[in-house]
Design a protein around this motif. Sequence first.
Motif, mmCIF file in Angstrom:
data_model
loop_
_atom_site.group_PDB
_atom_site.id
_atom_site.type_symbol
_atom_site.label_atom_id
_atom_site.label_comp_id
_atom_site.label_asym_id
_atom_site.label_seq_id
_atom_site.Cartn_x
_atom_site.Cartn_y
_atom_site.Cartn_z
ATOM 1 N N ASP A 380 3.188 -21.305 42.852
ATOM 2 C CA ASP A 380 2.796 -20.317 41.852
ATOM 3 C C ASP A 380 1.281 -20.122 41.774
ATOM 4 O OD1 ASP A 380 5.445 -19.895 41.117
ATOM 5 O OD2 ASP A 380 5.417 -21.557 39.690
ATOM 6 N N LEU A 381 0.550 -20.635 42.734
ATOM 7 C CA LEU A 381 -0.908 -20.499 42.757
ATOM 8 C C LEU A 381 -1.296 -19.032 42.669
ATOM 9 C CD1 LEU A 381 -3.538 -22.210 43.198
ATOM 10 C CD2 LEU A 381 -3.288 -21.690 45.639
ATOM 11 N N ASP A 382 -2.071 -18.678 41.635
ATOM 12 C CA ASP A 382 -2.368 -17.261 41.409
ATOM 13 C C ASP A 382 -3.531 -16.758 42.254
ATOM 14 O OD1 ASP A 382 -4.298 -18.691 40.068
ATOM 15 O OD2 ASP A 382 -3.950 -17.770 38.112
ATOM 16 N N ASN A 383 -4.372 -17.658 42.759
ATOM 17 C CA ASN A 383 -5.465 -17.246 43.635
ATOM 18 C C ASN A 383 -5.846 -18.444 44.493
ATOM 19 O OD1 ASN A 383 -8.350 -16.695 44.548
ATOM 20 N ND2 ASN A 383 -7.915 -14.800 43.438
ATOM 21 N N LEU A 384 -6.020 -18.204 45.765
ATOM 22 C CA LEU A 384 -6.341 -19.296 46.686
ATOM 23 C C LEU A 384 -7.624 -20.029 46.298
ATOM 24 C CD1 LEU A 384 -5.484 -17.841 50.201
ATOM 25 C CD2 LEU A 384 -4.526 -19.906 49.166
ATOM 26 N N LEU A 385 -8.540 -19.354 45.651
ATOM 27 C CA LEU A 385 -9.792 -19.996 45.279
ATOM 28 C C LEU A 385 -9.602 -20.988 44.128
ATOM 29 C CD1 LEU A 385 -12.389 -17.101 45.628
ATOM 30 C CD2 LEU A 385 -11.574 -18.743 47.329
ATOM 31 N N ARG A 386 -8.389 -21.032 43.568
ATOM 32 C CA ARG A 386 -8.078 -22.041 42.552
ATOM 33 C C ARG A 386 -7.563 -23.329 43.193
ATOM 34 N NH1 ARG A 386 -7.669 -20.868 36.773
ATOM 35 N NH2 ARG A 386 -5.407 -20.815 36.749
ATOM 36 N N ASP A 387 -7.332 -23.308 44.492
ATOM 37 C CA ASP A 387 -6.989 -24.533 45.208
ATOM 38 C C ASP A 387 -8.267 -25.333 45.429
ATOM 39 O OD1 ASP A 387 -5.065 -26.131 47.075
ATOM 40 O OD2 ASP A 387 -6.845 -25.705 48.309
ATOM 41 N N ARG A 388 -8.270 -26.584 45.034
ATOM 42 C CA ARG A 388 -9.500 -27.367 45.051
ATOM 43 C C ARG A 388 -10.056 -27.561 46.459
ATOM 44 N NH1 ARG A 388 -8.889 -32.169 40.471
ATOM 45 N NH2 ARG A 388 -8.646 -30.763 38.680
ATOM 46 N N VAL A 389 -9.172 -27.765 47.424
ATOM 47 C CA VAL A 389 -9.637 -27.981 48.797
ATOM 48 C C VAL A 389 -10.328 -26.730 49.324
ATOM 49 C CG1 VAL A 389 -8.915 -28.438 51.171
ATOM 50 C CG2 VAL A 389 -7.881 -29.728 49.284
#
Length: 475
Positions: A380-389
């Motif tokens: 459900d990640l709404d934007n890839l830039l919210r992934d910490r890696v």
Amino acid sequence: MTALGLMGLGVMGANLARNLADHGVQLALYDPAAGVAQHLAQDLGSAGTACATPEALVAALAAPRTIFLLVPAGAATDAAIESLLPHLAAGDVIIDGGNAFYRDTARRQAACGASGVHFLGFGVSGGAEGARHGPAIMAGGDRTVLERLAPTFAAIAAKAPDGTPCFARVGDGAAGHFVKTVHNGIEYAHMQLIAEAWQLLRRLLRLPHEEVRDLFARWARGALSSFLMECAVRALDTMDKDGTPLIEHIVDTAEQKGTGQWTANAALEYGVAAPSLAEAVHARCLSALKDMRLAMEASVGAPTMAFAGDVKALVAALERALLSANITVLAQGFALIRAVDAEHGWGVDPATVARTWRGGCIIRSTLLEPIAEAYAAAPDLDNLLRDRVLWRRVTAGDAEWRQVVVTAVAHGVPVPVFSASLAYVDGLRTGRLWADMIAAQRDIFGQHGFARFGSPGRHHADWATLDLTSPAGGS
């Protein structure tokens, strides 16, 4: 033995036919151009049968029939479907493997479905070489039908580095063609970033051709490894007849076929911020103004100033900036896919899309694996830039990215996608932007209302009247 009909035997269609024949598929072939089907059938031997008409193409196949179209988008596709439908029966399948506008695909699915014919939209990426040796295929449509056809198309698809076929059902309805459209929009932006890097290296820093070529080759083996970077290296490797680099003789205009515009238009229609994808399209439009640009340069002069800074430092910064911008472009593309999928209910899994793009397609790169992992871990990640890696990878080059953009602007070198991508990242992480002033202006001239902190609903203000005919503070 699997059997398929192929309609449209240009370079892509003929190469796909050879790929299918290599994998044991029996083919019925039709093309409206005289002699094309016969010539290809001779080339394929016992695997191909030439058909003189659409009716003959259908008759050459046993029910339930599957016919793959590789014809130009738009009216030609509609004409091909109209020529086939009277001869098809319920349960037969038409696959459109061209670049199609997704709303056209949805319309065609409804029209064919009225006759019981299944219509599938396949986004096929990889160009002529991919069609021959293994494309990436993004399939959209009925799950049951696609499960029956999947073994054939998985066999001819490219293989990811881990050996997984780059064929997948990405969702219901027109999902296949929409995902392919966004793939192309990302492609536009990645290409523009490489071109902007080239402009800075060759025409601002004035590095020798061989040095830029070696730099690109090194980048193509590292974190920036991608098919498009490999294409850039090939472009720099190629010499003209006189021994000079061919690229120096190429007119600086780039054409487009529409998928980039479709991507930008979809972002606007669905209210998704995708400035890098849009700027890449605008950049091509600007490139087309060659005569105007030459006239302007002759009359007012070029803006580019001589660079007197640290060349080595800027080259290193450019490498980091290119990686950060590429990730940001992909984040915008996936955000757009997610938004449009939510509207239409196609059931697109972003992790599946990323895996499908790992091989065969034009935007394949080492970045797709961590993106697939990010979505697999957080569907459900709404934007890839919210992934910490991924965020750490983007911001690791933050200072260098700013250095590149500031240097380019200061020296009059346009870098629209580097700039737009940085603005996107900055905007995304800024808690309070400039839109309060926009909301105020809209309420003043149009009484559109605004939201207030701590007060629900829409509000209007009794805005003070300013007498613009008197000096500020005057009576």
